[in-house]
Design an enzyme around this catalytic site. Structure first.
Site, PDB file in Angstrom:
ATOM      1  N   GLU A 294      10.064   2.592  10.651  1.00 43.03           N
ATOM      2  CA  GLU A 294      11.016   3.687  10.408  1.00 43.03           C
ATOM      3  C   GLU A 294      10.230   4.975  10.496  1.00 43.03           C
ATOM      4  O   GLU A 294       9.391   5.251   9.641  1.00 43.03           O
ATOM      5  CB  GLU A 294      11.665   3.547   9.028  1.00 43.03           C
ATOM      6  CG  GLU A 294      12.531   2.326   8.856  1.00 43.03           C
ATOM      7  CD  GLU A 294      13.754   2.309   9.745  1.00 43.03           C
ATOM      8  OE1 GLU A 294      14.157   3.380  10.261  1.00 43.03           O
ATOM      9  OE2 GLU A 294      14.304   1.214   9.969  1.00 43.03           O
TER      10      GLU A 294
ATOM     11  N   LYS B 134       0.850  -1.201   0.000  1.00 45.34           N
ATOM     12  CA  LYS B 134       0.000   0.000   0.000  1.00 45.34           C
ATOM     13  C   LYS B 134       0.880   1.243   0.000  1.00 45.34           C
ATOM     14  O   LYS B 134       1.445   1.628   1.026  1.00 45.34           O
ATOM     15  CB  LYS B 134      -0.918   0.050   1.217  1.00 45.34           C
ATOM     16  CG  LYS B 134      -1.930   1.189   1.066  1.00 45.34           C
ATOM     17  CD  LYS B 134      -2.281   1.896   2.355  1.00 45.34           C
ATOM     18  CE  LYS B 134      -1.511   3.157   2.634  1.00 45.34           C
ATOM     19  NZ  LYS B 134      -1.688   4.278   1.716  1.00 45.34           N
TER      20      LYS B 134
ATOM     21  N   CYS C  87      12.957  12.392   6.028  1.00 45.51           N
ATOM     22  CA  CYS C  87      13.006  11.988   7.432  1.00 45.51           C
ATOM     23  C   CYS C  87      14.363  12.361   8.024  1.00 45.51           C
ATOM     24  O   CYS C  87      14.487  12.557   9.229  1.00 45.51           O
ATOM     25  CB  CYS C  87      12.758  10.502   7.551  1.00 45.51           C
ATOM     26  SG  CYS C  87      13.787   9.563   6.462  1.00 45.51           S
TER      27      CYS C  87
ATOM     28  N   GLU D 215       8.900  17.500  14.822  1.00 43.42           N
ATOM     29  CA  GLU D 215       9.186  17.351  13.393  1.00 43.42           C
ATOM     30  C   GLU D 215       8.239  18.246  12.593  1.00 43.42           C
ATOM     31  O   GLU D 215       7.032  18.210  12.804  1.00 43.42           O
ATOM     32  CB  GLU D 215       8.978  15.888  12.965  1.00 43.42           C
ATOM     33  CG  GLU D 215       9.367  15.658  11.516  1.00 43.42           C
ATOM     34  CD  GLU D 215       9.217  14.200  11.095  1.00 43.42           C
ATOM     35  OE1 GLU D 215       8.149  13.630  11.323  1.00 43.42           O
ATOM     36  OE2 GLU D 215      10.175  13.658  10.524  1.00 43.42           O
TER      37      GLU D 215
HETATM   38  P1  NAP Z   1       2.076   8.940   7.611  1.00 42.14           P
HETATM   39  O1  NAP Z   1       0.913   9.845   7.633  1.00 42.14           O
HETATM   40  O2  NAP Z   1       2.381   8.175   8.832  1.00 42.14           O
HETATM   41  O3  NAP Z   1       1.839   7.954   6.372  1.00 42.14           O
HETATM   42  C1  NAP Z   1       2.721   6.937   6.019  1.00 42.14           C
HETATM   43  C2  NAP Z   1       1.935   5.799   5.386  1.00 42.14           C
HETATM   44  O4  NAP Z   1       1.054   5.230   6.359  1.00 42.14           O
HETATM   45  C3  NAP Z   1       1.039   6.239   4.233  1.00 42.14           C
HETATM   46  O5  NAP Z   1       0.985   5.224   3.266  1.00 42.14           O
HETATM   47  C4  NAP Z   1      -0.302   6.399   4.931  1.00 42.14           C
HETATM   48  O6  NAP Z   1      -1.397   6.313   4.049  1.00 42.14           O
HETATM   49  C5  NAP Z   1      -0.263   5.233   5.881  1.00 42.14           C
HETATM   50  N1  NAP Z   1      -1.183   5.340   7.024  1.00 42.14           N
HETATM   51  C6  NAP Z   1      -1.760   6.460   7.546  1.00 42.14           C
HETATM   52  N2  NAP Z   1      -2.557   6.131   8.586  1.00 42.14           N
HETATM   53  C7  NAP Z   1      -2.494   4.777   8.726  1.00 42.14           C
HETATM   54  C8  NAP Z   1      -3.101   3.841   9.636  1.00 42.14           C
HETATM   55  N3  NAP Z   1      -3.927   4.233  10.597  1.00 42.14           N
HETATM   56  N4  NAP Z   1      -2.795   2.535   9.490  1.00 42.14           N
HETATM   57  C9  NAP Z   1      -1.941   2.118   8.542  1.00 42.14           C
HETATM   58  N5  NAP Z   1      -1.366   2.952   7.646  1.00 42.14           N
HETATM   59  C10 NAP Z   1      -1.620   4.276   7.743  1.00 42.14           C
HETATM   60  O7  NAP Z   1       3.404   9.722   7.237  1.00 42.14           O
HETATM   61  P2  NAP Z   1       3.582  10.813   6.075  1.00 42.14           P
HETATM   62  O8  NAP Z   1       3.128  12.106   6.626  1.00 42.14           O
HETATM   63  O9  NAP Z   1       3.007  10.354   4.805  1.00 42.14           O
HETATM   64  O10 NAP Z   1       5.158  10.753   5.888  1.00 42.14           O
HETATM   65  C11 NAP Z   1       6.003  11.577   6.586  1.00 42.14           C
HETATM   66  C12 NAP Z   1       6.550  10.887   7.829  1.00 42.14           C
HETATM   67  O11 NAP Z   1       7.316   9.758   7.467  1.00 42.14           O
HETATM   68  C13 NAP Z   1       7.482  11.762   8.611  1.00 42.14           C
HETATM   69  O12 NAP Z   1       7.245  11.618   9.986  1.00 42.14           O
HETATM   70  C14 NAP Z   1       8.854  11.229   8.258  1.00 42.14           C
HETATM   71  O13 NAP Z   1       9.847  11.484   9.201  1.00 42.14           O
HETATM   72  C15 NAP Z   1       8.569   9.786   8.127  1.00 42.14           C
HETATM   73  N6  NAP Z   1       9.595   9.129   7.329  1.00 42.14           N
HETATM   74  C16 NAP Z   1      10.482   8.330   7.968  1.00 42.14           C
HETATM   75  C17 NAP Z   1      11.481   7.706   7.270  1.00 42.14           C
HETATM   76  C18 NAP Z   1      12.466   6.815   7.970  1.00 42.14           C
HETATM   77  O14 NAP Z   1      13.048   5.985   7.313  1.00 42.14           O
HETATM   78  N7  NAP Z   1      12.671   6.936   9.271  1.00 42.14           N
HETATM   79  C19 NAP Z   1      11.581   7.887   5.886  1.00 42.14           C
HETATM   80  C20 NAP Z   1      10.671   8.723   5.257  1.00 42.14           C
HETATM   81  C21 NAP Z   1       9.667   9.319   5.992  1.00 42.14           C
HETATM   82  P3  NAP Z   1      -2.012   7.614   3.297  1.00 42.14           P
HETATM   83  O15 NAP Z   1      -1.142   8.776   3.580  1.00 42.14           O
HETATM   84  O16 NAP Z   1      -2.012   7.227   1.879  1.00 42.14           O
HETATM   85  O17 NAP Z   1      -3.395   7.800   3.822  1.00 42.14           O
END
Ligand code: NAP
Ligand code: MG
Length: 502
Positions: free
Chosen positions: A256, A174, A290, A392
């Protein structure tokens, strides 16, 4: 306008919901890329059943042959690198040079995984009994749920899917709703390679793609008892939820999560080098990495001079569509991401009472008005207790803090709940080694920016950045396989360990 599909059991098909969501270019919202399925629980269940069925056969394909598939995947990605990267910039905004890096990371991961098919080393140990042999093997786990964010729409899915496949697992993927097209391309390429390598022995359902939101599709992964493991990259809030539910269901979970990364500049550092690094770390990918540099910790002796150098350069950064020549910084990925950034700027000004040096507003001149652009923003007089120093932001906002010693700089750096990336600029070799020892982070750069990890090294963070697993390199194979211990007794009698020999 193109309607894209899910990929389930080797077939491209619509969601049972019949509904779609739009995918638009964040640099120009008039540019509609396509419609993608808004999938539901039924689609997830169908994909998981297909993956479960495919696992029976895929796990028996010899690992070097599974590696051959990944070799062809890497070859196809290499041939199509520019086209994939162009479309990625169109979909999520970062500049073409960076999306090419993102694609290259996928290629590197493919070739690494391909060669791992001929390793997947196990360990042997002597037996405590005569005429007995002890071996151990890596075995596949089963069906994995792969959930990824939008900021590295090619690299991050490949970090997860490729090692999972080489280990003999099958997956349901997904991607983030904001970057479905790159995911669509990746799955097409994997399927093409599967068909080329396996020929008449092609197995449908090894990789399945289900588009849709995290709230619906992602949540279905958690409750589905046929998903054995989940690999997730995204926010700490969602990661905690996955860990909680996954823990209860005894799913293996790799997380992550977020970061609040800092670059330290000591007074003996090469300032020009440190300047290039912080510009790249803070404003590359519009700060939406990130590992982005979100805090800059300056030694008091060079604070004013360095801040002036930084402000001059940041003011010259060119914003625009990342596929146009000469553009340094693309847009925020979405309207809501830009709102989050703007909210944090207001917090910095009103609640935290920090001083705005540059930026702090939407960028709306000319064509920029068509996208989600935000001016590169720098705050000074930031103290470690402020929200803009701790939370963040995930946008082009840099908080500058002052320190008067190495020890203080490291205390400030360590003073957040996260621990992903970190960097120190110094020409003092003793200080550099102390920093390596004392910084609490999964990644530390000496005289390098906080961004720029290499695909064959362990990637991940400590504290609230994850749950102890790493992606990349050799370490990730521990997540995607289980150990089986095997005892072979050729003594011809019942030998009881711990009892007959002591
Ligand atoms: P996010 O909102 O947590 O979303 C990440 C993924 O999880 C998306 O595919 C999202 O789907 C899905 N998701 C959302 N709610 C969910 C739930 N309740 N159950 C299961 N899956 C769910 O994060 P983002 O805002 O897109 O990405 C930014 C974040 O990622 C930042 O905090 C960044 O630091 C972190 N990040 C970390 C790394 C690392 O390696 N440490 C690398 C890159 C990014 P949808 O958005 O499609 O609804
Ligand atoms: Mg988009």
């Amino acid at each position: 306008m193109e309607y894209f599909k899910n990929f389930i059991n080797g077939e491209w098909k619509d969601s049972k919901s019949g509904k779609h969501t739009e995918n638009r270019n964040p640099a120009n919202t008039e540019d509609l890329i396509g419609y993608f399925p808004a999938s539901t629980k039924d689609d997830v269940n169908e994909a998981v059943s297909a993956a479960r069925e495919a696992f029976k056969k895929w796990r028996l394909v010899p690992a070097p042959k599974r590696g051959d598939v990944l070799k062809v995947v890497g070859d196809i990605m290499l041939q199509r690198k520019d086209e994939i990267s162009f479309e990625m910039t169109r979909e999520m905004g970062k500049v073409f040079a960076e999306t090419k890096g993102d694609t290259q990371e996928g290629i590197d991961t493919a070739y690494y995984a391909a060669s791992e098919g001929r390793r997947l080393f196990g360990l042997n140990a002597p037996s405590e009994l005569p005429n007995k042999m002890n071996l151990s093997f890596r075995i596949p786990i089963g069906v994995g749920g792969i959930i990824t964010p939008w900021n590295f729409p090619m690299a991050i899915p490949t970090w997860k899917i490729f090692p999972a496949l080489v280990c003999g697992n099958t997956v349901v993927f997904k991607p983030a709703e904001l970057t479905p097209k790159t995911a669509n391309t990746l799955v097409h390429i994997i399927d093409e390679a599967m068909k080329e390598v396996l020929g008449k022995d092609y197995i449908p359902g090894v990789v399945n793609l289900v588009h849709g939101s995290g709230r619906v599709v992602g949540e279905c992964f958690l409750e589905n008892k046929n998903i054995d493991f989940i690999s997730f990259t995204g926010s700490t809030a969602v990661g905690k939820r996955i860990n909680e539910v996954g823990g209860r269901e005894l799913k293996r979970v790799s997380l992550e999560l977020g970061g609040k990364n800092a670059q330290i500049v000591m007074d003996d550092a090469n300032l020009d080098l440190a300047l290039d690094a912080v510009l790249w770390g803070a404003f590359g990918t519009t700060g939406q990495r990130c590992t982005a540099t979100s805090r800059l910790i300056l030694h008091k002796n060079i604070h004013d001079k360095f801040l002036k150098m930084l402000t001059d350069r940041a003011a010259k950064l060119k914003l625009g569509y990342g596929n146009d020549k000469g553009v340094d910084v693309g847009p925020c990925v979405s309207e809501s991401q830009r709102e989050t950034v703007n909210d944090y700027v207001k917090i910095g000004l009103n609640e935290d009472k920090a001083t705005l040096v540059i930026g702090g507003d939407y960028a709306k001149d000319g064509n920029l008005a068509k996208g989600w652009f935000y001016k590169p923003t720098i705050f000074k007089d930031v103290t470690p207790d402020m929200r803009i120093a701790k939370e963040e932001i995930f946008g082009p906002v840099l908080a500058v803090l002052k320190c008067s010693s190495l020890e203080e700089s490291i205390d400030i750096l360590n003073g957040t709940e996260y621990g992903l990336s970190s960097s120190i600029f110094t020409n003092n070799v003793n200080d550099a080694f102390k920093a390596v020892r004392d910084i609490q982070a999964g990644i530390t750069y000496i005289n390098g920016a906080t961004i720029g990890a290499e695909a064959h090294m362990p990637f991940g963070g400590v504290k609230a950045t994850g749950n102890g697993h790493r992606e990349g390199g050799w370490t990730v194979y521990d997540f995607y396989s289980e150990w089986k211990a095997v005892y072979i007794d050729y003594s011809g009698k019942l030998q009881r360990a711990q009892i007959d020999n002591y």
